[in-house]
Design a protein around this motif. Structure first.
Motif, PDB file in Angstrom:
ATOM      1  N   ARG A 168      46.097  18.715  24.315  1.00 54.23           N
ATOM      2  CA  ARG A 168      44.921  18.063  24.890  1.00 54.23           C
ATOM      3  C   ARG A 168      45.179  16.637  25.359  1.00 54.23           C
ATOM      4  NH1 ARG A 168      42.771  20.697  20.304  1.00 54.23           N
ATOM      5  NH2 ARG A 168      42.254  18.792  19.190  1.00 54.23           N
TER       6      ARG A 168
ATOM      7  N   GLU B  25      37.618  12.590  22.299  1.00 49.55           N
ATOM      8  CA  GLU B  25      37.191  13.979  22.149  1.00 49.55           C
ATOM      9  C   GLU B  25      35.693  14.084  21.875  1.00 49.55           C
ATOM     10  OE1 GLU B  25      39.780  16.376  19.717  1.00 49.55           O
ATOM     11  OE2 GLU B  25      41.120  16.503  21.453  1.00 49.55           O
ATOM     12  N   GLY B  26      35.129  13.120  21.182  1.00 52.25           N
ATOM     13  CA  GLY B  26      33.677  13.105  20.992  1.00 52.25           C
ATOM     14  C   GLY B  26      32.953  12.990  22.321  1.00 52.25           C
TER      15      GLY B  26
ATOM     16  N   LYS C 194      33.357  16.363  24.280  1.00 57.78           N
ATOM     17  CA  LYS C 194      32.480  17.420  23.761  1.00 57.78           C
ATOM     18  C   LYS C 194      31.071  17.293  24.342  1.00 57.78           C
ATOM     19  CE  LYS C 194      34.543  17.921  19.232  1.00 57.78           C
ATOM     20  NZ  LYS C 194      34.342  17.727  17.793  1.00 57.78           N
ATOM     21  N   LYS C 195      30.600  16.058  24.477  1.00 57.20           N
ATOM     22  CA  LYS C 195      29.261  15.837  25.039  1.00 57.20           C
ATOM     23  C   LYS C 195      29.209  16.213  26.517  1.00 57.20           C
ATOM     24  CE  LYS C 195      28.142  11.985  21.989  1.00 57.20           C
ATOM     25  NZ  LYS C 195      27.983  10.524  21.909  1.00 57.20           N
TER      26      LYS C 195
ATOM     27  N   GLN D 235      32.494  23.698  27.348  1.00 56.33           N
ATOM     28  CA  GLN D 235      33.630  24.549  26.994  1.00 56.33           C
ATOM     29  C   GLN D 235      34.711  23.795  26.216  1.00 56.33           C
ATOM     30  OE1 GLN D 235      32.980  23.272  30.031  1.00 56.33           O
ATOM     31  NE2 GLN D 235      34.712  23.377  31.406  1.00 56.33           N
ATOM     32  N   TYR D 236      34.482  22.517  25.915  1.00 53.70           N
ATOM     33  CA  TYR D 236      35.527  21.722  25.259  1.00 53.70           C
ATOM     34  C   TYR D 236      35.843  22.236  23.859  1.00 53.70           C
ATOM     35  CZ  TYR D 236      38.622  17.884  24.325  1.00 53.70           C
ATOM     36  OH  TYR D 236      39.747  17.155  24.036  1.00 53.70           O
ATOM     37  N   LYS D 237      34.837  22.719  23.143  1.00 55.00           N
ATOM     38  CA  LYS D 237      35.075  23.240  21.787  1.00 55.00           C
ATOM     39  C   LYS D 237      36.048  24.415  21.832  1.00 55.00           C
ATOM     40  CE  LYS D 237      32.698  24.634  17.565  1.00 55.00           C
ATOM     41  NZ  LYS D 237      33.715  24.090  16.724  1.00 55.00           N
ATOM     42  N   TYR D 238      35.872  25.322  22.787  1.00 55.93           N
ATOM     43  CA  TYR D 238      36.793  26.451  22.946  1.00 55.93           C
ATOM     44  C   TYR D 238      38.190  25.943  23.290  1.00 55.93           C
ATOM     45  CZ  TYR D 238      39.068  30.559  24.860  1.00 55.93           C
ATOM     46  OH  TYR D 238      39.970  31.559  25.111  1.00 55.93           O
TER      47      TYR D 238
ATOM     48  N   GLN E 166      39.475  23.092  22.471  1.00 52.96           N
ATOM     49  CA  GLN E 166      40.049  22.515  21.249  1.00 52.96           C
ATOM     50  C   GLN E 166      40.641  23.588  20.337  1.00 52.96           C
ATOM     51  OE1 GLN E 166      36.430  20.294  20.003  1.00 52.96           O
ATOM     52  NE2 GLN E 166      37.879  18.636  19.593  1.00 52.96           N
TER      53      GLN E 166
END
Length: 146
Positions: free
Chosen positions: A79, A121-122, A125-126, A130-133, A135
């Protein structure tokens, strides 16, 4: 502390550490193996910048308006490959031209990059659903380690 201030604080510490490390020793490792590793780090940095240029490249951890989440090139596996590259490049220079002060500055740079990565990364995510996937399917900075 406002987000913008945090972003500038991270960048200021990062560039101060990089500047010190660049000007307190040679730019390139003298040892052949370390030099090769340094060149690989520079290549990774270049690849990451080229890949990120498809989006809105930003030295600050803030997400620019209209940015897209890049998941190709080195971003397919890591990432934060630009941070990876900095860690590798400066590690080679520390090992090649060691001093306690340079090691402490390198450790400060590494801690800053890791903290900046968590902060960034915070924000990502906001911005990107799709950022959680993403990660869950990539390494943060160092494949197979972190």
């Amino acid at each position: 502390m406002p987000d913008n201030v945090k972003s500038y604080l991270f960048i200021s510490i990062q560039f101060a550490c990089i500047g010190y490390l660049l000007f307190s020793g040679p730019l390139f490792a003298n040892n052949s193996w370390l030099f090769l590793l340094e060149i690989l780090g520079i290549g990774l940095a270049f690849w990451a910048v080229v890949s990120m240029s498809q989006s809105k490249l930003n030295v600050l951890p803030d997400v620019k308006n209209g940015a897209t989440l890049i998941q190709s090139g080195p971003y397919k596996k890591v990432r934060h490959p630009m941070y990876s590259a900095l860690i590798v490049i400066f590690l080679t220079l520390i090992v090649d031209e060691f001093s306690v002060v340079r090691l402490l500055v390198y450790l400060a740079l590494t801690v800053t990059l890791v903290a900046k990565q968590f902060y960034e990364e915070g924000l990502l995510k906001k911005e990107f659903g799709q950022y959680k996937y993403y990660q869950e399917n990539t390494w943060r900075i160092i494949p197979f380690v972190f």
